[in-house]
Design a protein around this motif. Structure first.
Motif, PDB file in Angstrom:
ATOM      1  N   PHE A 129      -8.675   5.687   8.927  1.00 56.29           N
ATOM      2  CA  PHE A 129      -8.088   6.154  10.173  1.00 56.29           C
ATOM      3  C   PHE A 129      -8.986   7.161  10.883  1.00 56.29           C
ATOM      4  O   PHE A 129      -9.709   7.938  10.242  1.00 56.29           O
ATOM      5  N   GLY A 130      -8.888   7.150  12.219  1.00 52.77           N
ATOM      6  CA  GLY A 130      -9.422   8.250  12.997  1.00 52.77           C
ATOM      7  C   GLY A 130      -8.481   9.446  12.914  1.00 52.77           C
ATOM      8  O   GLY A 130      -7.405   9.367  12.317  1.00 52.77           O
ATOM      9  N   GLU A 131      -8.886  10.560  13.538  1.00 52.05           N
ATOM     10  CA  GLU A 131      -8.104  11.797  13.435  1.00 52.05           C
ATOM     11  C   GLU A 131      -6.869  11.799  14.321  1.00 52.05           C
ATOM     12  O   GLU A 131      -6.027  12.673  14.200  1.00 52.05           O
ATOM     13  N   GLU A 168       3.561  -4.787  16.736  1.00 54.26           N
ATOM     14  CA  GLU A 168       5.007  -4.631  16.831  1.00 54.26           C
ATOM     15  C   GLU A 168       5.475  -4.092  18.187  1.00 54.26           C
ATOM     16  O   GLU A 168       6.567  -4.420  18.646  1.00 54.26           O
ATOM     17  N   ALA A 201      -4.401  12.465   9.701  1.00 53.77           N
ATOM     18  CA  ALA A 201      -4.319  11.010   9.592  1.00 53.77           C
ATOM     19  C   ALA A 201      -3.917  10.609   8.179  1.00 53.77           C
ATOM     20  O   ALA A 201      -4.144  11.351   7.222  1.00 53.77           O
ATOM     21  N   PRO A 202      -3.311   9.438   8.020  1.00 51.96           N
ATOM     22  CA  PRO A 202      -3.001   8.944   6.670  1.00 51.96           C
ATOM     23  C   PRO A 202      -4.270   8.675   5.869  1.00 51.96           C
ATOM     24  O   PRO A 202      -5.308   8.297   6.426  1.00 51.96           O
ATOM     25  N   TYR A 257      -2.300   2.191  16.163  1.00 53.92           N
ATOM     26  CA  TYR A 257      -0.935   2.535  15.788  1.00 53.92           C
ATOM     27  C   TYR A 257      -0.479   3.711  16.635  1.00 53.92           C
ATOM     28  O   TYR A 257      -1.285   4.533  17.074  1.00 53.92           O
ATOM     29  N   GLN A 268       0.060  11.334   3.981  1.00 53.06           N
ATOM     30  CA  GLN A 268      -0.256  11.926   5.285  1.00 53.06           C
ATOM     31  C   GLN A 268       0.206  13.374   5.320  1.00 53.06           C
ATOM     32  O   GLN A 268       1.409  13.654   5.316  1.00 53.06           O
ATOM     33  N   PHE A 320      -5.557   6.666   2.119  1.00 56.53           N
ATOM     34  CA  PHE A 320      -5.184   5.645   1.149  1.00 56.53           C
ATOM     35  C   PHE A 320      -4.925   6.251  -0.225  1.00 56.53           C
ATOM     36  O   PHE A 320      -5.683   7.085  -0.707  1.00 56.53           O
ATOM     37  N   MET A 350       8.251  10.044  12.193  1.00 57.79           N
ATOM     38  CA  MET A 350       8.391   8.602  11.966  1.00 57.79           C
ATOM     39  C   MET A 350       7.143   8.034  11.325  1.00 57.79           C
ATOM     40  O   MET A 350       6.114   8.704  11.185  1.00 57.79           O
ATOM     41  N   GLY A 351       7.249   6.746  10.960  1.00 55.85           N
ATOM     42  CA  GLY A 351       6.090   6.057  10.424  1.00 55.85           C
ATOM     43  C   GLY A 351       5.201   5.539  11.541  1.00 55.85           C
ATOM     44  O   GLY A 351       5.349   5.898  12.707  1.00 55.85           O
ATOM     45  N   LEU A 352       4.272   4.680  11.178  1.00 52.89           N
ATOM     46  CA  LEU A 352       3.307   4.127  12.115  1.00 52.89           C
ATOM     47  C   LEU A 352       3.786   2.780  12.637  1.00 52.89           C
ATOM     48  O   LEU A 352       4.236   1.932  11.855  1.00 52.89           O
ATOM     49  N   GLU A 358      -8.370  -1.288   2.336  1.00 56.84           N
ATOM     50  CA  GLU A 358      -7.677  -0.112   2.825  1.00 56.84           C
ATOM     51  C   GLU A 358      -8.067   0.186   4.259  1.00 56.84           C
ATOM     52  O   GLU A 358      -9.169  -0.145   4.701  1.00 56.84           O
ATOM     53  N   TYR A 366       0.196   5.293   1.310  1.00 55.53           N
ATOM     54  CA  TYR A 366      -0.681   6.230   1.987  1.00 55.53           C
ATOM     55  C   TYR A 366      -0.043   7.616   1.954  1.00 55.53           C
ATOM     56  O   TYR A 366       1.185   7.747   1.959  1.00 55.53           O
ATOM     57  N   PHE A 377      -3.184   6.526  16.554  1.00 53.97           N
ATOM     58  CA  PHE A 377      -4.220   6.434  15.531  1.00 53.97           C
ATOM     59  C   PHE A 377      -4.939   5.102  15.658  1.00 53.97           C
ATOM     60  O   PHE A 377      -4.314   4.043  15.725  1.00 53.97           O
ATOM     61  N   LEU A 383      -1.039  -4.514   8.881  1.00 55.02           N
ATOM     62  CA  LEU A 383      -0.456  -3.636   7.878  1.00 55.02           C
ATOM     63  C   LEU A 383       0.745  -2.984   8.537  1.00 55.02           C
ATOM     64  O   LEU A 383       0.598  -2.260   9.518  1.00 55.02           O
ATOM     65  N   ILE A 384       1.950  -3.281   8.002  1.00 56.34           N
ATOM     66  CA  ILE A 384       3.191  -2.811   8.597  1.00 56.34           C
ATOM     67  C   ILE A 384       3.740  -1.670   7.747  1.00 56.34           C
ATOM     68  O   ILE A 384       3.930  -1.826   6.538  1.00 56.34           O
ATOM     69  N   PHE A 385       4.006  -0.526   8.388  1.00 57.41           N
ATOM     70  CA  PHE A 385       4.408   0.680   7.688  1.00 57.41           C
ATOM     71  C   PHE A 385       5.916   0.911   7.736  1.00 57.41           C
ATOM     72  O   PHE A 385       6.582   0.576   8.715  1.00 57.41           O
ATOM     73  N   GLY A 386       6.429   1.528   6.681  1.00 57.50           N
ATOM     74  CA  GLY A 386       7.764   2.086   6.691  1.00 57.50           C
ATOM     75  C   GLY A 386       7.750   3.420   7.416  1.00 57.50           C
ATOM     76  O   GLY A 386       6.696   3.886   7.881  1.00 57.50           O
ATOM     77  N   SER A 387       8.908   4.058   7.494  1.00 57.35           N
ATOM     78  CA  SER A 387       9.033   5.317   8.241  1.00 57.35           C
ATOM     79  C   SER A 387       8.507   6.518   7.473  1.00 57.35           C
ATOM     80  O   SER A 387       8.367   7.593   8.045  1.00 57.35           O
ATOM     81  N   GLY A 388       8.248   6.350   6.191  1.00 56.04           N
ATOM     82  CA  GLY A 388       7.673   7.434   5.406  1.00 56.04           C
ATOM     83  C   GLY A 388       8.710   8.344   4.776  1.00 56.04           C
ATOM     84  O   GLY A 388       9.849   8.461   5.248  1.00 56.04           O
ATOM     85  N   PHE A 402       0.832  -1.198   0.000  1.00 56.98           N
ATOM     86  CA  PHE A 402       0.000   0.000   0.000  1.00 56.98           C
ATOM     87  C   PHE A 402       0.866   1.248   0.000  1.00 56.98           C
ATOM     88  O   PHE A 402       1.978   1.248   0.506  1.00 56.98           O
ATOM     89  N   ARG A 443       9.115  12.324   3.541  1.00 63.48           N
ATOM     90  CA  ARG A 443       8.543  13.674   3.552  1.00 63.48           C
ATOM     91  C   ARG A 443       8.874  14.367   2.248  1.00 63.48           C
ATOM     92  O   ARG A 443      10.050  14.538   1.912  1.00 63.48           O
ATOM     93  N   LEU A 484       3.752   7.143   2.863  1.00 65.75           N
ATOM     94  CA  LEU A 484       4.054   5.954   3.646  1.00 65.75           C
ATOM     95  C   LEU A 484       3.826   4.711   2.813  1.00 65.75           C
ATOM     96  O   LEU A 484       2.752   4.524   2.229  1.00 65.75           O
TER      97      LEU A 484
END
Lengths: 112, 114
Positions: free
Chosen positions: B105-107, B59, A42-43, B35, A37, A45, B41-43, B102, A35, B90, A100-105, A33, A107, A87
């Motif tokens: 997310f909440g705010e 995690e 919030a992120p 999350y 942000q 999709f 950083m990421g989530l 997909e 995303y 989140f 769902l495992i995210f990378g650090s993103g 995925f 910017r 992300l």
């Protein structure tokens, strides 16, 4: 496990094209995925890839190569509002596919 | 059309205090997630649930607890708050039974532990 790598920051000019890369080392995954942000929000999709190849959606496209453990998000005709974090995230295989495992993103700063 | 609702939006805690972050969704989604996101950083996945009565660790579960008594609600409990738990939290949900759904997310809930 999953190890997802993205560049920390990128800068691009309004109207240009930018490619944001994502590489991952996993024991397998079900899909990938992207995303978006915006700061303080919030992120949301953007795209999902499960097969190799390019998925196009308006100004945004996402590419996946499973054999190379590589994906990228392509943003065309950049606009100032595209300044945000992007992300990359993967769904692990098997019983962990609910996660769902995210990378650090990454910017992205779009300059006039 | 509320989607995913989190409360509170902001909270300051003292070290050692406890609190619960509330999350509710009105989309009849089976899967719900918590999350945390540290600055820049990421989530990171804390806990997730695939249905009422079923929860599992993500995690970074240490220092947190969850419950899922109904489809709609997925509260996150912080026991003995520590400065390392200062973060934005989140809550999210998804519908598809496969991996392609997909996340909505909440705010977010911004927590500071002093």
């Amino acid at each position: 496990g999953q190890n997802i790598d993205q560049p920390t920051e990128m800068t691009a000019t309004e109207g240009a094209i930018v490619q944001i890369n994502c590489t991952y080392q996993t024991s397998g995954f079900n899909g990938l995925f992207w995303y978006q942000q915006h700061a303080g929000e919030a992120p949301t999709f953007l795209s999902y890839n499960v097969l190799d190849g390019l998925e196009e959606k308006g100004r945004f496209s996402s590419f996946l190569s499973r054999s190379k453990g590589y994906s990228y998000l392509l943003l065309k005709e950049l606009q100032m509002k595209d300044s945000a974090s992007y992300l990359c995230a993967v769904t692990p295989p098997g019983d962990s596919s609910y996660k769902l495992i995210f990378g650090s993103g990454t910017r992205l700063l779009v300059r006039p | 059309n509320a989607g995913v609702t989190q409360t509170p939006k902001f909270r300051i805690l003292k070290i050692g205090q406890s609190m619960t972050l509330q999350c509710t969704q009105d989309m009849n989604h089976n899967y719900m997630y918590w999350y945390r996101q540290d600055p820049g950083m990421g989530l990171k996945l804390i806990y997730y649930s695939v249905g009422a009565g079923i929860t599992d660790k993500g995690e970074v579960p240490n220092g947190y607890n969850v419950s899922r008594s109904t489809t709609e609600d997925f509260p996150l409990r912080l026991e003995l708050a520590a400065p390392s738990q200062t973060s934005v939290y989140f809550c999210a949900s998804r519908h598809r039974s496969g991996p392609a759904g997909e996340l909505f997310f909440g705010e977010g809930s911004r927590l500071t532990v002093l």
